[in-house]
Scaffold this motif. Sequence first.
Motif, PDB file in Angstrom:
ATOM      1  N   LEU A  68       0.832  -1.200   0.000  1.00 10.78           N
ATOM      2  CA  LEU A  68       0.000   0.000   0.000  1.00 10.78           C
ATOM      3  C   LEU A  68       0.875   1.262   0.000  1.00 10.78           C
ATOM      4  O   LEU A  68       0.600   2.228  -0.719  1.00 10.78           O
ATOM      5  CB  LEU A  68      -0.925  -0.001   1.219  1.00 10.78           C
ATOM      6  CG  LEU A  68      -2.064  -1.018   1.207  1.00 10.78           C
ATOM      7  CD1 LEU A  68      -2.834  -0.993   2.526  1.00 10.78           C
ATOM      8  CD2 LEU A  68      -3.017  -0.741   0.042  1.00 10.78           C
ATOM      9  N   VAL A  69       1.925   1.222   0.813  1.00 13.04           N
ATOM     10  CA  VAL A  69       2.832   2.380   0.873  1.00 13.04           C
ATOM     11  C   VAL A  69       3.501   2.607  -0.478  1.00 13.04           C
ATOM     12  O   VAL A  69       3.581   3.743  -0.977  1.00 13.04           O
ATOM     13  CB  VAL A  69       3.888   2.175   1.982  1.00 13.04           C
ATOM     14  CG1 VAL A  69       4.965   3.254   1.900  1.00 13.04           C
ATOM     15  CG2 VAL A  69       3.236   2.203   3.350  1.00 13.04           C
ATOM     16  N   LYS A  70       4.007   1.546  -1.103  1.00 14.38           N
ATOM     17  CA  LYS A  70       4.680   1.680  -2.395  1.00 14.38           C
ATOM     18  C   LYS A  70       3.718   2.138  -3.479  1.00 14.38           C
ATOM     19  O   LYS A  70       4.092   2.925  -4.362  1.00 14.38           O
ATOM     20  CB  LYS A  70       5.333   0.357  -2.787  1.00 14.38           C
ATOM     21  CG  LYS A  70       6.553   0.001  -1.949  1.00 14.38           C
ATOM     22  CD  LYS A  70       7.206  -1.281  -2.438  1.00 14.38           C
ATOM     23  CE  LYS A  70       8.475  -1.598  -1.642  1.00 14.38           C
ATOM     24  NZ  LYS A  70       9.134  -2.843  -2.103  1.00 14.38           N
ATOM     25  N   LYS A  75       2.345   6.851  -7.045  1.00 15.17           N
ATOM     26  CA  LYS A  75       1.368   7.810  -7.563  1.00 15.17           C
ATOM     27  C   LYS A  75       1.722   9.245  -7.202  1.00 15.17           C
ATOM     28  O   LYS A  75       1.195  10.180  -7.810  1.00 15.17           O
ATOM     29  CB  LYS A  75      -0.023   7.473  -7.029  1.00 15.17           C
ATOM     30  CG  LYS A  75      -0.581   6.158  -7.566  1.00 15.17           C
ATOM     31  CD  LYS A  75      -1.975   5.897  -7.028  1.00 15.17           C
ATOM     32  CE  LYS A  75      -2.537   4.594  -7.580  1.00 15.17           C
ATOM     33  NZ  LYS A  75      -3.895   4.309  -7.048  1.00 15.17           N
ATOM     34  N   SER A  76       2.589   9.434  -6.238  1.00 13.55           N
ATOM     35  CA  SER A  76       2.956  10.795  -5.816  1.00 13.55           C
ATOM     36  C   SER A  76       3.922  11.418  -6.817  1.00 13.55           C
ATOM     37  O   SER A  76       4.619  10.723  -7.554  1.00 13.55           O
ATOM     38  CB  SER A  76       3.584  10.776  -4.423  1.00 13.55           C
ATOM     39  OG  SER A  76       4.836  10.127  -4.454  1.00 13.55           O
ATOM     40  N   LYS A  77       4.008  12.724  -6.815  1.00 12.76           N
ATOM     41  CA  LYS A  77       4.846  13.450  -7.756  1.00 12.76           C
ATOM     42  C   LYS A  77       6.193  13.817  -7.168  1.00 12.76           C
ATOM     43  O   LYS A  77       7.061  14.321  -7.886  1.00 12.76           O
ATOM     44  CB  LYS A  77       4.127  14.711  -8.228  1.00 12.76           C
ATOM     45  CG  LYS A  77       2.841  14.424  -8.986  1.00 12.76           C
ATOM     46  CD  LYS A  77       2.178  15.716  -9.451  1.00 12.76           C
ATOM     47  CE  LYS A  77       0.902  15.431 -10.220  1.00 12.76           C
ATOM     48  NZ  LYS A  77       0.235  16.686 -10.674  1.00 12.76           N
ATOM     49  N   THR A  78       6.371  13.599  -5.895  1.00  9.68           N
ATOM     50  CA  THR A  78       7.647  13.940  -5.265  1.00  9.68           C
ATOM     51  C   THR A  78       8.700  12.890  -5.590  1.00  9.68           C
ATOM     52  O   THR A  78       8.377  11.720  -5.834  1.00  9.68           O
ATOM     53  CB  THR A  78       7.489  14.056  -3.735  1.00  9.68           C
ATOM     54  OG1 THR A  78       7.010  12.805  -3.226  1.00  9.68           O
ATOM     55  CG2 THR A  78       6.505  15.160  -3.383  1.00  9.68           C
ATOM     56  N   ASN A  79       9.941  13.296  -5.575  1.00  7.39           N
ATOM     57  CA  ASN A  79      11.045  12.418  -5.944  1.00  7.39           C
ATOM     58  C   ASN A  79      11.652  11.706  -4.743  1.00  7.39           C
ATOM     59  O   ASN A  79      12.201  10.619  -4.867  1.00  7.39           O
ATOM     60  CB  ASN A  79      12.130  13.228  -6.661  1.00  7.39           C
ATOM     61  CG  ASN A  79      13.203  12.351  -7.253  1.00  7.39           C
ATOM     62  OD1 ASN A  79      12.921  11.258  -7.732  1.00  7.39           O
ATOM     63  ND2 ASN A  79      14.437  12.810  -7.211  1.00  7.39           N
ATOM     64  N   LEU A  80      11.524  12.305  -3.555  1.00  5.59           N
ATOM     65  CA  LEU A  80      12.172  11.763  -2.366  1.00  5.59           C
ATOM     66  C   LEU A  80      11.632  10.386  -2.013  1.00  5.59           C
ATOM     67  O   LEU A  80      12.405   9.471  -1.681  1.00  5.59           O
ATOM     68  CB  LEU A  80      11.985  12.724  -1.189  1.00  5.59           C
ATOM     69  CG  LEU A  80      12.583  12.261   0.150  1.00  5.59           C
ATOM     70  CD1 LEU A  80      14.078  12.016   0.021  1.00  5.59           C
ATOM     71  CD2 LEU A  80      12.291  13.281   1.246  1.00  5.59           C
ATOM     72  N   ASP A  81      10.309  10.201  -2.066  1.00  7.12           N
ATOM     73  CA  ASP A  81       9.754   8.903  -1.697  1.00  7.12           C
ATOM     74  C   ASP A  81      10.157   7.813  -2.690  1.00  7.12           C
ATOM     75  O   ASP A  81      10.349   6.659  -2.316  1.00  7.12           O
ATOM     76  CB  ASP A  81       8.227   8.979  -1.571  1.00  7.12           C
ATOM     77  CG  ASP A  81       7.591   9.675  -2.757  1.00  7.12           C
ATOM     78  OD1 ASP A  81       8.293   9.880  -3.776  1.00  7.12           O
ATOM     79  OD2 ASP A  81       6.405  10.039  -2.676  1.00  7.12           O
TER      80      ASP A  81
END
Length: 435
Positions: A68-70, A75-81
């Motif tokens: 679920l976390v992955k 789907k997020s736009k940030t690069n850090l995750d």
Amino acid sequence: MSQNTTTPLEIIDAETISFIYQWTFDQFHSWGLSNYYTHFFTAIILLVVVSALLYVVDYIIRNVLLRLVKTFILKSKTNLDDILVHNKVFDYFTHIIPLIIAKILFPIIFVGFPNLTNFTEKATHVILVIAITLFIQSILKSIRDFARTLKSMEDKPLDSYLQVVTIFLYFIAGIGIFSILTGTSPMAFILSLGAASAILMLVFKDTIMGFVASIQVSSNDMVRVGDWIEMSKFGADGTVTQINLNTVKIQNFDKTITTIPTYLLITDSFKNYRGMEVSGGRRIKRSINVKISSIRFLEADEIDELRKIQILAPYIEERTAEIQQYNTKTQADPSMPVNGRKMTNVGLFRAYITRYSQQNPGIHKDMTLMVRQLHPTEHGLPIELYMFTNDIRWANYETIMADLFDHLLASIKYFKLEVFELPASDDLRSLKDKY
């Protein structure tokens, strides 16, 4: 073991025994089993239950929560995750939770076997230290990768920094594991290293030298990732791709890789072309060797013919007036060519090269632009072009320089000059036919 062995329940304070273990123990004991077998079967049952519990917890964490976390991260736009997922930060974190549960439950399972309890407790602690170390290392790698996305850090030796921190991390983890296994204080172990410092310095000599060199290279900004450096001694001529604690990797222009120890950047000399790249100009320093026997004074009709060269005409007019004024003032006898001043074909050729280079769109106008004579040699009189192109890219630089010399080599004959070259086969044949 004898069945009449004294039960550990008689040794251990009853208040420290888990209710679960005591309840299970009582159930087996009520069947008429001896104390030893009661403890044995209690431990087996609880071990199976705890193993199943750990499996369920690990399955839920890894296959449900982690997925679920992955999914959310992708789907997020940030690069850090994305960097955290790439370096398996969440995967390493999932290993810690079951270990913490095992650390709490194993002493309860083996409470009837003190020696085994001590062993499992130490083993669990050691594995937990390793898991936490790997988790922290994955975080450090993520910090490095994220720093590489920052423009201010893209040319810094981040791998070298990471290796230094990782060494300290492993050192601390090693001390922790040693302290757990031996039961000694970590401080006592550190103090005992003082006696072995000489041996450690010998074993880790290259690492220590690389560490010091990395700090000096970084603090003095001597080399960055992406710099073009040249170390002829080691056959290195290319772009720095990686700066580690112990080595620097250079990709040569022939696509080979040269690896040199980091400390050699301090102890040996090397050439860094970053200054050239920052300045925006790349130097041309090449000569045309003129055949000395072709150098002579020009006659008036030859000068008139050269006036047709548009960029040279203003110079010829100015130079002619200057020479006439000087010869009139000194009353030079024109019957002898060496009296007074006269134009030479090589002098006009130098003037032409200067003016042609000044109007060339590929030549940097704000940097040194000079055409000079070098010392005559057995290969003629070198006319050196010393100037800079306004494009530092290798292919473009070579094209600009080639176009410049193509034109000059084709133009030299109009100045009644010859380029020096060793006798070729056609020269020898012409001599044979002549004589």
